[in-house]
Design a protein around this motif. Structure first.
Motif, PDB file in Angstrom:
ATOM      1  N   ARG A 254       0.827  -1.197   0.000  1.00 42.12           N
ATOM      2  CA  ARG A 254       0.000   0.000   0.000  1.00 42.12           C
ATOM      3  C   ARG A 254       0.867   1.256   0.000  1.00 42.12           C
ATOM      4  O   ARG A 254       0.599   2.215  -0.733  1.00 42.12           O
ATOM      5  CB  ARG A 254      -0.905  -0.025   1.244  1.00 42.12           C
ATOM      6  N   GLU A 255       1.937   1.253   0.795  1.00 42.85           N
ATOM      7  CA  GLU A 255       2.812   2.418   0.876  1.00 42.85           C
ATOM      8  C   GLU A 255       3.544   2.641  -0.442  1.00 42.85           C
ATOM      9  O   GLU A 255       3.735   3.776  -0.879  1.00 42.85           O
ATOM     10  CB  GLU A 255       3.799   2.235   2.027  1.00 42.85           C
ATOM     11  N   HIS A 256       3.994   1.562  -1.089  1.00 39.09           N
ATOM     12  CA  HIS A 256       4.640   1.705  -2.385  1.00 39.09           C
ATOM     13  C   HIS A 256       3.695   2.327  -3.407  1.00 39.09           C
ATOM     14  O   HIS A 256       4.093   3.176  -4.208  1.00 39.09           O
ATOM     15  CB  HIS A 256       5.110   0.334  -2.889  1.00 39.09           C
ATOM     16  N   TYR A 257       2.442   1.890  -3.359  1.00 40.24           N
ATOM     17  CA  TYR A 257       1.457   2.438  -4.296  1.00 40.24           C
ATOM     18  C   TYR A 257       1.248   3.930  -4.051  1.00 40.24           C
ATOM     19  O   TYR A 257       1.228   4.734  -4.983  1.00 40.24           O
ATOM     20  CB  TYR A 257       0.146   1.674  -4.149  1.00 40.24           C
ATOM     21  N   MET A 258       1.103   4.321  -2.782  1.00 38.15           N
ATOM     22  CA  MET A 258       0.881   5.729  -2.465  1.00 38.15           C
ATOM     23  C   MET A 258       2.089   6.587  -2.833  1.00 38.15           C
ATOM     24  O   MET A 258       1.942   7.708  -3.319  1.00 38.15           O
ATOM     25  CB  MET A 258       0.566   5.877  -0.980  1.00 38.15           C
ATOM     26  N   ALA A 259       3.298   6.048  -2.616  1.00 43.89           N
ATOM     27  CA  ALA A 259       4.500   6.801  -2.973  1.00 43.89           C
ATOM     28  C   ALA A 259       4.590   7.001  -4.475  1.00 43.89           C
ATOM     29  O   ALA A 259       4.964   8.074  -4.957  1.00 43.89           O
ATOM     30  CB  ALA A 259       5.734   6.062  -2.473  1.00 43.89           C
ATOM     31  N   LYS A 260       4.205   5.993  -5.218  1.00 48.54           N
ATOM     32  CA  LYS A 260       4.224   6.098  -6.679  1.00 48.54           C
ATOM     33  C   LYS A 260       3.238   7.155  -7.151  1.00 48.54           C
ATOM     34  O   LYS A 260       3.536   7.958  -8.033  1.00 48.54           O
ATOM     35  CB  LYS A 260       3.882   4.738  -7.284  1.00 48.54           C
ATOM     36  N   GLU A 261       2.049   7.157  -6.547  1.00 51.24           N
ATOM     37  CA  GLU A 261       1.045   8.147  -6.938  1.00 51.24           C
ATOM     38  C   GLU A 261       1.487   9.563  -6.569  1.00 51.24           C
ATOM     39  O   GLU A 261       1.218  10.512  -7.293  1.00 51.24           O
ATOM     40  CB  GLU A 261      -0.282   7.828  -6.241  1.00 51.24           C
TER      41      GLU A 261
ATOM     42  N   LEU B 145       4.617  10.757  -6.244  1.00 49.09           N
ATOM     43  CA  LEU B 145       5.829  11.263  -6.881  1.00 49.09           C
ATOM     44  C   LEU B 145       5.760  11.288  -8.396  1.00 49.09           C
ATOM     45  O   LEU B 145       6.656  11.808  -9.048  1.00 49.09           O
ATOM     46  CB  LEU B 145       7.030  10.417  -6.443  1.00 49.09           C
ATOM     47  N   ALA B 146       4.709  10.730  -8.992  1.00 47.98           N
ATOM     48  CA  ALA B 146       4.571  10.730 -10.452  1.00 47.98           C
ATOM     49  C   ALA B 146       3.458  11.685 -10.844  1.00 47.98           C
ATOM     50  O   ALA B 146       2.354  11.629 -10.301  1.00 47.98           O
ATOM     51  CB  ALA B 146       4.271   9.316 -10.958  1.00 47.98           C
ATOM     52  N   GLU B 147       3.724  12.598 -11.769  1.00 48.47           N
ATOM     53  CA  GLU B 147       2.695  13.532 -12.232  1.00 48.47           C
ATOM     54  C   GLU B 147       1.559  12.777 -12.920  1.00 48.47           C
ATOM     55  O   GLU B 147       0.399  13.019 -12.706  1.00 48.47           O
ATOM     56  CB  GLU B 147       3.322  14.545 -13.201  1.00 48.47           C
ATOM     57  N   ASN B 148       1.943  11.843 -13.760  1.00 49.06           N
ATOM     58  CA  ASN B 148       0.963  10.978 -14.400  1.00 49.06           C
ATOM     59  C   ASN B 148       1.696   9.763 -14.932  1.00 49.06           C
ATOM     60  O   ASN B 148       2.912   9.682 -14.888  1.00 49.06           O
ATOM     61  CB  ASN B 148       0.214  11.704 -15.530  1.00 49.06           C
ATOM     62  N   GLU B 149       0.958   8.804 -15.445  1.00 45.57           N
ATOM     63  CA  GLU B 149       1.566   7.546 -15.862  1.00 45.57           C
ATOM     64  C   GLU B 149       2.533   7.737 -17.020  1.00 45.57           C
ATOM     65  O   GLU B 149       3.606   7.139 -17.066  1.00 45.57           O
ATOM     66  CB  GLU B 149       0.466   6.556 -16.258  1.00 45.57           C
ATOM     67  N   ALA B 150       2.166   8.628 -17.949  1.00 46.13           N
ATOM     68  CA  ALA B 150       3.032   8.850 -19.109  1.00 46.13           C
ATOM     69  C   ALA B 150       4.356   9.442 -18.684  1.00 46.13           C
ATOM     70  O   ALA B 150       5.429   9.019 -19.137  1.00 46.13           O
ATOM     71  CB  ALA B 150       2.333   9.774 -20.108  1.00 46.13           C
ATOM     72  N   LEU B 151       4.311  10.424 -17.779  1.00 44.36           N
ATOM     73  CA  LEU B 151       5.541  11.036 -17.310  1.00 44.36           C
ATOM     74  C   LEU B 151       6.403  10.003 -16.596  1.00 44.36           C
ATOM     75  O   LEU B 151       7.619   9.960 -16.746  1.00 44.36           O
ATOM     76  CB  LEU B 151       5.213  12.200 -16.366  1.00 44.36           C
ATOM     77  N   GLY B 152       5.746   9.132 -15.805  1.00 44.56           N
ATOM     78  CA  GLY B 152       6.487   8.089 -15.112  1.00 44.56           C
ATOM     79  C   GLY B 152       7.205   7.185 -16.073  1.00 44.56           C
ATOM     80  O   GLY B 152       8.356   6.799 -15.861  1.00 44.56           O
ATOM     81  N   LYS B 153       6.554   6.821 -17.198  1.00 46.90           N
ATOM     82  CA  LYS B 153       7.191   5.947 -18.184  1.00 46.90           C
ATOM     83  C   LYS B 153       8.380   6.636 -18.830  1.00 46.90           C
ATOM     84  O   LYS B 153       9.422   6.033 -19.068  1.00 46.90           O
ATOM     85  CB  LYS B 153       6.177   5.537 -19.243  1.00 46.90           C
ATOM     86  N   VAL B 154       8.231   7.930 -19.131  1.00 47.72           N
ATOM     87  CA  VAL B 154       9.339   8.656 -19.758  1.00 47.72           C
ATOM     88  C   VAL B 154      10.545   8.684 -18.825  1.00 47.72           C
ATOM     89  O   VAL B 154      11.685   8.446 -19.234  1.00 47.72           O
ATOM     90  CB  VAL B 154       8.891  10.093 -20.121  1.00 47.72           C
ATOM     91  N   VAL B 155      10.283   8.961 -17.546  1.00 49.33           N
ATOM     92  CA  VAL B 155      11.380   9.024 -16.584  1.00 49.33           C
ATOM     93  C   VAL B 155      12.098   7.692 -16.493  1.00 49.33           C
ATOM     94  O   VAL B 155      13.322   7.615 -16.465  1.00 49.33           O
ATOM     95  CB  VAL B 155      10.838   9.449 -15.197  1.00 49.33           C
ATOM     96  N   VAL B 156      11.345   6.599 -16.482  1.00 49.64           N
ATOM     97  CA  VAL B 156      11.954   5.277 -16.392  1.00 49.64           C
ATOM     98  C   VAL B 156      12.816   4.996 -17.604  1.00 49.64           C
ATOM     99  O   VAL B 156      13.937   4.486 -17.502  1.00 49.64           O
ATOM    100  CB  VAL B 156      10.863   4.194 -16.240  1.00 49.64           C
ATOM    101  N   LEU B 157      12.315   5.369 -18.809  1.00 52.84           N
ATOM    102  CA  LEU B 157      13.093   5.117 -20.016  1.00 52.84           C
ATOM    103  C   LEU B 157      14.377   5.930 -20.019  1.00 52.84           C
ATOM    104  O   LEU B 157      15.449   5.444 -20.380  1.00 52.84           O
ATOM    105  CB  LEU B 157      12.255   5.462 -21.253  1.00 52.84           C
TER     106      LEU B 157
END
Length: 901
Positions: free
Chosen positions: A834-841, A843-855
């Motif tokens: 649950r904490e990992h999920y909340m931290a992800k939400e 710290l990420a502006e949106n899912e697309a931005l999260g994918k770009v950062v990972v790449l």
């Protein structure tokens, strides 16, 4: 290819900071909220919080006229220290740290205090740099421990529970990011957003990484300055006094955290109450809180072990009255004439050891076999349930992933490592030390350990020789009383002498281990401490346990028989006393374990008080600085908090506390078959230990810098190794040292009774033993010619079979317990997800931005080694993913004429 850095790299800056701090850092209003009017831990403006204090002392004779100082080398050292302090403080000021100087004049010296405070911009930058965790959402689930739940289920009042005020709230947290500031709880108030302990961590990180001279000479950090005596102390402040405020009615909610800890934890009246672990963690950090959590957990688990051990001991008392062999010895009179114990000794009657033999039954009886199995399974179960408790606490205190991803390199390592390498997990550029060079240094340290272990074994042999020689001297004294007790006197004095040698060698080796571990250049604080602990424990294991191991498994094994005694260096090999080796082992354990506990507790109770008295007497201010009188608020009659805390003692860490408890754990598990009362003595000691340690931290020590930790570290691995060793040790102890198997064998072959057992265990001397053909008896399964009887080989087979069966059964049950008890409770696993999920939400502006950062991170990730950057006019820190530029720090110019001290 790795190459040594050029000499010019000695002036490479370690903290890149601007000369003027960015007061708009973090996109927050710059106005500081007014602190509590009763808070004295502030600058003279009454607003700026004090995060750290630096102290040094100077002789007034030197200050007034340097020519009065006759010792020129001492005067040169004072000048060097003054220059180091000026350089260090100027670089702290350039790093954006607010400073305020206070001075206290005495008759012969001046004490200078530098009060330090980190502004919001510095806090935000370093909170991201050292991966501080901040709250996302409050957790409303109440916390219970296992005993609370058990007592609640069986409807028994919980006498250990207490209502402690100001309970620290629990949060879901994640790593701090400045560009996500508005998503964290409490971000609207920058005065209270970072906890006090987090502010201390930031200041200490800066102090530890700031250079004051040439890196080539290791002139970096506050720890080096303290060791060189350039500063006398560096510490964060306690939160007010620990004493309760005066008055009849005191609102518990108005108490400071230090007062709460003293009232509900450190007082002797709280001995039967739960420890307020969340309050301890809030005030001292996770590392200290985990120690007290483990100590309390261990003490609680000692209670059933102490009860069972006491019952086994009482069973031994009952055997003293009803045991057939004991009755046979006491009533034998002149039936069994025993052979002389040495060349100049006389014959003696076995009936003379009636009392000693009965005392041996207290420790050597059938109940000890059951107790050994019980303690082996107890140790396995204790460690398994501690893993669960540790996992719960690590999650509750936000340390579940500390060692894997969050722990930063040690500041000292950061300052002196010759290369950098990108971390494959975090992607951050980090200092690097070649593994091959570290391996060579570790190997050298291992050789030193072997040498020190050899020294310990030499002392063990010396004590064995001492016991033999002392016995001979006593026998020559012709004193009837001393001759009768010669063996016990030699054994007891040898035990006391062994304890003194142990304590002396321990101090020498601990200092040596500190030097070796620093030289090995370990990356993180956890790895550094683990290697230091491993070195010291290997030595201490041999140091403390060598004598009991000798008595358990070697003493009396290589004696020979009358007419053919074995010798070492011309001296007859040492034999067990008249009562057997097990009672000597119990005596040795009680002297070493209980004696060490008594000495340690006396030291922990008396020495801090004596040191505090001397410290206060030495630095008590005589004359106030004149410039303080004109400051706002006028002269104050109360001692300033930084002066009060300077009078306290330096906290030297938890190593000694852990070592004492782990060695105790070894005594009550490895040799428990010889002393069933050991858990009871350990329980009593630990009840005292918890309160003594609490009092030291609350009222006698300066406040330590809070440190994070995921668990108790390598100590858990050491405890597991001790558990395995204990199973094997107790199997051999029961099989080869105890009389349990010989009694069982004789009972099996004699219709279930022990009549004649004493005669069965005694051999008869050969006819040529002496000139007058007097025959005597001795302990051993031999015939008149000195050859082993068939019963000896039957017993040997039974003993080996017992060892194999005992350890296989215990290890199997232990593995079964390990399999049945998961290390992490299921509800904690759900909370972590649950904490990992909340931290992800968060710290990420949106899912697309999260994918770009990972790449982008995957493309930039590289394990290529890089040399340290060469010094420039202003050196920046490694690239960061933060939107805020790091402040800069000007390099210190290298002084070519300056030589190392």
């Amino acid at each position: 290819m790795m190459r040594r850095g050029e000499e010019r790299e000695d002036i490479t800056t370690l903290i890149a900071m601007t000369n003027t701090a960015d007061h708009n850092y973090g996109s927050m209003d710059t106005g500081m909220s007014q602190v509590s009017s009763g808070d004295k831990n502030v600058f003279s403006d009454g607003i700026t919080r004090i995060d750290f204090v630096l102290v040094w002392e100077e002789s007034l004779a030197v200050l007034k006229d340097g020519t009065l100082e006759k010792d020129k080398s001492s005067h040169a050292t004072q000048d060097s220290h003054r220059k180091w302090r000026e350089d260090f403080l100027s670089r702290l000021q350039a790093a954006g740290i607010d400073q305020e100087m206070r001075e206290v004049l005495q008759a012969k010296k001046k004490i200078s205090y530098v009060l330090l405070s980190a502004p919001w911009s510095v806090l935000c930058y370093y909170a991201e740099e050292i991966s501080l965790r901040v709250p996302l959402q409050m957790v409303t689930t109440p916390n219970f421990n296992w005993s609370e739940r058990m007592l609640e289920k069986i409807k028994i009042p919980n006498l250990m529970s207490q209502d402690v005020p100001s309970m620290p709230p629990d949060y879901y947290t994640c790593q701090f990011r400045t560009n996500k500031l508005e998503r964290f709880l409490g971000s609207e108030n920058k005065e209270t957003f970072f906890k006090t302990t987090q502010r201390h961590q930031v200041l200490y990180e800066i102090l530890a990484r700031t250079p004051y001279g040439a890196l080539k000479r290791g002139e970096v950090g506050i720890e080096r300055l303290l060791s060189e005596n350039a500063f006398s102390a560096a510490y964060p402040l306690h939160e007010g006094p620990f004493e309760m405020p005066g008055g009849e009615a005191v609102d518990s909610q108005s108490l400071s955290m230090r007062q709460i800890l003293h009232q509900y934890w450190a007082r002797w009246a709280s001995w039967k109450k739960y420890q307020p672990l969340d309050h301890i963690r809030e005030y001292y950090g996770e590392k200290i809180a985990l120690y007290f959590a483990w100590l309390g957990f261990y003490t609680g688990w000692l209670l059933p072990a102490a009860v069972v051990g006491t019952l086994v001991f009482l069973f031994g008392i009952w055997l003293m009255v009803t045991d057939a062999p004991a009755r046979e010895i006491c009533e034998s009179k002149d039936e069994f004439v025993m052979c002389p114990l040495c060349k100049i000794c006389s014959y003696w009657n076995l009936s003379s050891i009636c009392t000693t033999f009965k005392a041996g039954l207290l420790f050597d009886n059938g109940g000890t076999v059951f107790f050994s199995i019980f303690m082996a399974l107890w140790a396995v179960t204790f460690l398994e349930y501690w893993k669960r408790t540790s996992a719960v606490l690590a999650h509750r205190w936000d340390c579940s992933e500390f060692q894997e991803t969050e722990e930063r390199p040690r500041p000292e390592f950061t300052a002196t490592a010759p290369m950098t390498l990108r971390n494959p997990v975090t992607g951050a550029e980090e200092p690097y030390f070649p593994k091959r060079r570290r391996f060579n240094r570790t190997l050298t340290g291992g050789m030193v350990i072997i040498i020190m272990v050899s020294v310990v074994l030499m002392f063990v042999v010396a004590i064995i020789v001492y016991r033999v020689i002392l016995s001979i001297i006593i026998y020559k004294s012709h004193n009837a009383f001393l001759i009768f007790s010669a063996g016990r006197i030699a054994s007891l004095t040898g035990s006391v002498l062994n304890l003194l040698v142990i304590l002396m060698l321990s101090r020498v080796y601990i200092y040596l281990a500190q030097v070796l571990t620093r030289w090995e250049m370990h990356r993180t604080q956890t790895k550094y401490e683990d290697m230091f602990i491993l070195k010291v424990f290997i030595f201490q294991f041999v140091n403390f346990y060598s004598s009991p191991v000798y008595i358990s498994f070697f003493k009396g094994r290589f004696v020979g028989y009358p007419g053919n005694y074995y010798t070492l260096l011309g001296i007859r090999n040492e034999d067990c006393g008249a009562g057997g080796c097990l009672i000597e082992l119990a005596q040795e354990l009680l002297v070493i374990m209980v004696g060490k506990q008594v000495i340690n507790n006396i030291q922990e109770f008396i020495m801090p008080k004596l040191k505090s008295w001397w410290q206060k007497r030495k630095i008590h201010p005589k004359v106030r600085a004149e410039d303080e009188k004109g400051k706002e608020g006028g002269p104050t009659q109360d001692t300033a908090p930084w002066e009060t805390d300077y009078e306290l003692l330096l906290c030297e860490g938890l190593f000694d506390e852990y070592l004492e408890m782990v060695l105790q754990f070894g005594f009550i598990t490895i040799f428990v078959a010889a002393c069933p009362l050991a858990p009871l003595f350990a329980l009593i000691n630990n009840w005292v230990e918890v309160r003594l340690d609490a009092q030291k931290f609350v009222s006698q020590y300066r406040r330590p810098v809070a440190e994070r930790a995921q668990d108790i570290g390598i100590w858990l691995d050491i405890l597991q190794v001790i558990t395995y060793v204990a199973v094997i040790s107790n199997a051999f102890l029961i099989a080869f040292t105890s009389d349990f198997l010989p009694r069982l064998y004789y009972r099996y072959n004699n219709d279930g009774n022990l009549q004649g057992y004493v005669n069965f265990t005694l051999g008869t001397s050969p006819s040529n033993f002496n000139t007058n053909n007097t025959q005597c008896r001795y302990r051993g399964y031999r015939d008149r010619n000195g050859h082993f009887r068939p019963e000896y080989f039957h017993l040997l087979a039974c003993r080996l079979a017992f060892v194999i069966i005992f350890e296989h059964v215990v290890f199997f049950i232990g593995r079964l317990i390990d399999f049945m008890v998961p290390d992490i409770p299921e509800d904690v696993e759900i909370k972590i997800k649950r904490e990992h999920y909340m931290a992800k939400e968060a710290l990420a502006e949106n899912e697309a931005l999260g994918k770009v950062v990972v790449l982008v991170e995957k493309e930039n990730l590289s394990t290529e080694l890089r040399r340290r950057a060469k010094p420039q006019t202003s050196t920046a820190s490694p690239p960061r993913e933060s939107n805020s530029p790091p402040p800069l720090l000007n390099p210190i110019p290298e002084d070519p004429d300056r030589s190392p001290l």
